[in-house]
Design an enzyme around this catalytic site. Structure first.
Site: not given
Ligand code: KIV
Length: 290
Positions: A44-45, A83, A112, A114, A181
């Site tokens: 989600d970056s 994510d 994924k 968090e 992280e």
């Molecule tokens: O969203 C993302 O890019 C991430 C990485 C930093 C692991 O969660």
């Protein structure tokens, strides 16, 4: 055939490092895939590097689905992890499942989320219903900006214990892997030794079982934030900027397109066309004279 969850887990038993990178579109996914990247995380970056948000907080499921579609279409071998964006899995288990399944039906192999022990019921629910889950502890970009900001995690014994217990519980709940992280290298190493599933580090030292970088950091394409841990393997921002500046000056000067980038007809066909134009002119003259 795509790399499987089992393949990824086996790499840890063979002490083979796992290489992960983020990607968000067809073209870069294709480069990552054909270069030998084992796992692509559609992080989600994307909210920051693709959409220009200040953090990952505003990202929606619909936005993530578009990024995932491009990555699935651009890759053949890499395992793809989607994510889950903030708000798409916290409220209740059935909503989380119905959001997660959208990514799986699109072609992603896993999702994924968090969080540590707080997401254990969710991880159990998803994995028991067939969805592979990657955990993410340490700095949690979806919530850290709301609480303490972007800080290194696991600097004290108490926080290290918390992280360690989170990792053990995620493994027990069925997670196939865990992102660590910005965890101190010492604690990332202890966690990696303490769990049997692979740990994937970002800013957490070289003793994790694998590493992940945000593609735009790796390529030097995003320079709003430059985290200390993000090694830049290229300076693509200036590379791209030079190419675009050269294009602008070529168009302005008439140097582009040159014959090499243009199409021509035969001299004979051109002559025929010019004759046609002359005959039109001659016809018009005749009309005017009448
Ligand atoms: O969203 C993302 O890019 C991430 C990485 C930093 C692991 O969660």
């Amino acid at each position: 055939m795509r790399i499987s969850i089992t393949d990824i887990k086996q790499k840890k038993s063979k002490s083979e490092k796992i290489v992960v990178v983020t990607a968000y579109d067809y073209s870069t996914a294709k480069i990552c895939d054909t270069s030998g990247i084992e796992m692509i995380l559609v992080g989600d970056s994307a909210g920051m590097v693709m959409l220009g948000y200040d953090s990952t907080i505003p990202v929606t499921v619909d936005e993530m689905l578009v990024f995932c579609k491009g990555v699935v279409n651009g890759s053949k071998n890499s395992l793809i992890v989607a994510d889950m964006p903030f708000g798409s899995y916290q409220s209740d288990l059935s909503l989380a499942f119905s959001n997660a399944i959208k990514f799986i039906k699109l072609g992603c192999s896993a999702i994924k989320v968090e969080g540590g022990r707080g997401v254990v019921p969710l991880v159990k629910h998803l994995t028991q219903n067939g969805i592979p889950v990657m955990g993410h502890i340490g700095l949690k970009p979806q919530t850290s900006p709301l609480w303490e900001g972007y800080k290194v995690q696991g600097k004290s014994c108490n926080t290290a214990v918390d992280l360690f217990l989170d990792a053990l519980e995620l493994e027990k709940a069925g997670a196939f892997s865990i992102v660590l992280e910005m965890v101190t290298s010492e604690i990332a190493e202890k966690i990696s030794q303490g769990v049997s599933i692979p740990t994937i580090g970002i800013g957490s030292g070289n003793k994790c079982d694998g590493q992940v970088l945000v593609l735009h950091d790796l390529l030097g394409l995003y320079d709003v934030i430059k985290p200390k841990f993000a090694k830049r393997y290229a300076e693509s921002y200036s590379l791209f900027s030079t190419a675009i500046t050269n294009y602008i000056s070529d168009v302005k000067s008439g140097g582009f397109p040159d014959p090499q980038h243009s199409f021509s007809m035969s001299k004979e066909e051109l002559q025929n066309f010019e004759n046609y134009l002359s005959s039109l002119k001659a016809g018009k003259k005749g009309d005017g004279e009448k």
